[in-house]
Scaffold this motif. Structure first.
Motif, mmCIF file in Angstrom:
data_model
loop_
_atom_site.group_PDB
_atom_site.id
_atom_site.type_symbol
_atom_site.label_atom_id
_atom_site.label_comp_id
_atom_site.label_asym_id
_atom_site.label_seq_id
_atom_site.Cartn_x
_atom_site.Cartn_y
_atom_site.Cartn_z
ATOM 1 N N TYR A 1 -1.611 5.004 8.129
ATOM 2 C CA TYR A 1 -1.861 3.453 8.113
ATOM 3 C C TYR A 1 -3.170 2.898 8.880
ATOM 4 O O TYR A 1 -4.217 2.354 8.367
ATOM 5 C CB TYR A 1 -0.740 2.953 9.181
ATOM 6 N N ILE B 1 0.662 -1.089 -0.024
ATOM 7 C CA ILE B 1 0.321 0.105 -0.256
ATOM 8 C C ILE B 1 1.065 1.445 -0.170
ATOM 9 O O ILE B 1 1.818 1.611 0.236
ATOM 10 C CB ILE B 1 -0.882 -0.117 0.864
ATOM 11 N N CYS B 2 0.355 2.154 -0.808
ATOM 12 C CA CYS B 2 0.567 4.292 -0.492
ATOM 13 C C CYS B 2 -0.483 4.032 -0.973
ATOM 14 O O CYS B 2 -1.319 3.942 -0.837
ATOM 15 C CB CYS B 2 2.183 3.966 -1.565
ATOM 16 N N ASP B 3 0.004 5.591 -2.174
ATOM 17 C CA ASP B 3 -0.924 6.124 -2.664
ATOM 18 C C ASP B 3 -0.417 7.089 -3.854
ATOM 19 O O ASP B 3 1.082 6.960 -3.997
ATOM 20 C CB ASP B 3 -1.897 8.172 -1.447
ATOM 21 N N CYS C 1 -6.046 5.890 7.012
ATOM 22 C CA CYS C 1 -6.907 6.457 4.944
ATOM 23 C C CYS C 1 -6.473 4.306 4.593
ATOM 24 O O CYS C 1 -6.221 4.186 4.443
ATOM 25 C CB CYS C 1 -5.905 7.174 5.234
ATOM 26 N N SER C 2 -6.265 3.560 5.819
ATOM 27 C CA SER C 2 -5.151 2.085 4.315
ATOM 28 C C SER C 2 -6.770 0.934 5.099
ATOM 29 O O SER C 2 -7.248 0.841 5.542
ATOM 30 C CB SER C 2 -4.046 1.411 5.584
ATOM 31 N N ASN D 1 -0.449 -5.920 5.747
ATOM 32 C CA ASN D 1 -0.298 -4.765 4.632
ATOM 33 C C ASN D 1 0.718 -3.807 4.606
ATOM 34 O O ASN D 1 1.289 -3.062 5.665
ATOM 35 C CB ASN D 1 -1.861 -3.991 5.123
ATOM 36 N N VAL E 1 -7.749 3.519 -0.518
ATOM 37 C CA VAL E 1 -6.648 2.233 -0.463
ATOM 38 C C VAL E 1 -7.551 1.278 0.471
ATOM 39 O O VAL E 1 -7.794 -0.289 0.044
ATOM 40 C CB VAL E 1 -5.513 2.283 0.560
ATOM 41 N N LYS E 2 -8.653 1.573 1.336
ATOM 42 C CA LYS E 2 -9.337 1.225 2.291
ATOM 43 C C LYS E 2 -9.798 -0.027 1.387
ATOM 44 O O LYS E 2 -10.511 -1.022 1.999
ATOM 45 C CB LYS E 2 -10.837 1.954 2.917
ATOM 46 N N ARG F 1 -8.202 -2.933 0.085
ATOM 47 C CA ARG F 1 -7.660 -3.753 0.966
ATOM 48 C C ARG F 1 -9.083 -4.270 1.664
ATOM 49 O O ARG F 1 -8.890 -5.876 1.911
ATOM 50 C CB ARG F 1 -7.385 -2.707 1.920
ATOM 51 N N MET G 1 -0.788 6.730 2.208
ATOM 52 C CA MET G 1 -2.082 6.387 1.816
ATOM 53 C C MET G 1 -2.812 7.481 2.469
ATOM 54 O O MET G 1 -2.781 7.972 3.621
ATOM 55 C CB MET G 1 -2.379 4.829 2.898
ATOM 56 N N VAL H 1 3.572 -1.959 3.768
ATOM 57 C CA VAL H 1 3.851 0.538 3.569
ATOM 58 C C VAL H 1 4.825 0.199 2.356
ATOM 59 O O VAL H 1 6.338 0.113 2.871
ATOM 60 C CB VAL H 1 3.638 1.349 4.253
#
Lengths: 277, 277
Positions: free
Chosen positions: B273, B208-210, B276-277, B248, B232-233, B236, B225, B250
């Motif tokens: 995390y 994950i990241c953005d 926003c994840s 998860n 992202v959520k 997931r 994120m 990063v």
């Protein structure tokens, strides 16, 4: 496979943005002198001009006006902006009609503050909203899928499969798709999807350039055909195998080429077109 | 849909490259102090170290060693380079075994001087070539599809469908796929393809990241994120719906974050995390 070289420029179209430093009168004169037979007009070049007269000027140079670039940019989380986009697309359809071209390329748009699915719905609704005006003007709207690196703000339509799905779903003689090698070359489904839109009459435009290695800018570092890693000839052979007889449109955004003498650059385009397209 | 917030860091893994200015000893100490429970080790951080002792050091900090990053880069038009890539992947498998991790992430590679199809064949052949060593070491090779903007030189595998096809075709308990939101968020088939690899046991890693808007660099401008436009959520939630209970991870490459105080940056990671994840 060994796709044939192009032997002449009878199907060569150049986008006005490719030689951005030239105004439309300069572009028309110089394209024509170089043997270019088609022009795609970006809307900014029409500012302050009588559009009908400009269309006549282009025809007087024996240039086919392949399309007007660009409509689209429908999605917005803000309903006022959405309505403004509809108005602007209607305006573009009017301009295309006055100019005397039968196609508008749609850069569909995306709004990063809402889900991609919502943007896709707004694109579809936007096309439907302006379809009556397009039909009345005899103008086809060509959905151009853009590279996934533009999914944030420029287009929520990022594969030819998506564009084909949408065009087939709308199912109108005034909606088609535009295939641009820059956006689609990486896609393992590309040949299949070109066959698909070719078979049902939706393949409306074919744009060429190249992906430079490395590419250093997200927008303005496109290459001349042969300068990068896109198999332009092979993709053209797939397009032609469908029976497509339209123009091969050279659309290059390039900060570095725009700094060159544009006459020299146009010479390079014609050379690359014959050897590498 | 309303995917749940993460309430703790028990499934939080951080890649060593995310806090690139730290060496692996600093990363281990600081990750552990921040409540991070997993670490993915980039190979450069092992240079000059005893790998077994480094693995023990990480475990002493109560860190799960989620994977070694990275193998791959198989394709080359030059057969000597191809052979060197096989050797290097065997070396990576040995390192993973010594480190005590059961997974290597594969950035598969691409060579712009040959067709993508040839690169894809070489990737498949490369994985097959090193599979006996992977199996003997108990190490799974996770094929990570990379964003299509990397199709020129970094990966000829650009969608989860392609990675799933390849993993299913090879059909080994020592080959899986890695899902990274940065590379795949734009794909309209993503949910379907996550279900597919989840259902057959091939879903091996989740990164994950953005995607920042705008993104200004092809490699090193990833966001935290919540800082960009990737859902992202939601992604997931698709991953977890398959029964995936892994970490998860990063993975952020960011010239600007690497310039910051890395303790502060790690604090931001933990906050992002959870929220926003």
């Amino acid at each position: 496979m060994n796709p044939a070289n192009l032997t002449d420029t009878s199907k060569l179209c150049v986008h006005t943005i490719t030689t951005k430093p030239w105004n439309i009168e300069e572009a028309a004169k110089n394209f024509s002198a170089a043997g270019v037979k088609g022009i795609t007009v970006w809307r900014d070049t029409l500012a302050g001009r009588n559009i009908r007269q400009t269309g006549q000027m282009l025809r007087d140079y024996d240039l086919s006006i392949v399309s007007l670039c660009r409509g689209g940019f429908f999605p917005s989380i803000d309903s006022n902006k959405w309505a403004a986009a509809i108005d602007d697309n209607r305006k573009a359809i009017g301009e295309a009609h006055e100019l005397g071209t039968s196609m508008i390329v749609l850069v569909c748009g995306a709004d990063p503050s809402q889900p991609l699915e919502e943007s896709r719905k707004q694109i579809r609704d936007g096309i439907q909203a302006v379809l009556p005006e397009a039909a009345a003007a005899g103008v086809k709207l060509a959905i151009e899928p853009l590279h996934p690196m533009y999914a944030d703000t420029r287009s929520a339509i990022n594969t030819l499969a998506q564009a084909n799905d949408m065009a087939e779903n709308i199912n109108s003689p005034f909606v088609g798709v535009a295939v641009d090698v820059y956006h689609l070359w990486w896609d393992p489904s590309l040949e299949k999807e070109i066959k698909r839109c070719g078979a049902n009459g939706n393949l409306s435009a074919f744009h060429i350039c190249d992906w430079k290695v490395p590419t250093t800018d997200f927008l303005n570092d496109r290459g001349l055909m042969g300068e990068g890693c896109i198999p332009v000839k092979e993709i053209r052979s797939w397009v032609e195998a469908t029976g497509f007889t339209g123009f091969n449109e050279v659309e290059i955004f390039s900060t570095s080429y725009w700094k060159e003498d544009q006459h020299e650059f146009l010479g390079k385009i014609v050379k690359a077109y014959k050897e590498c397209s």
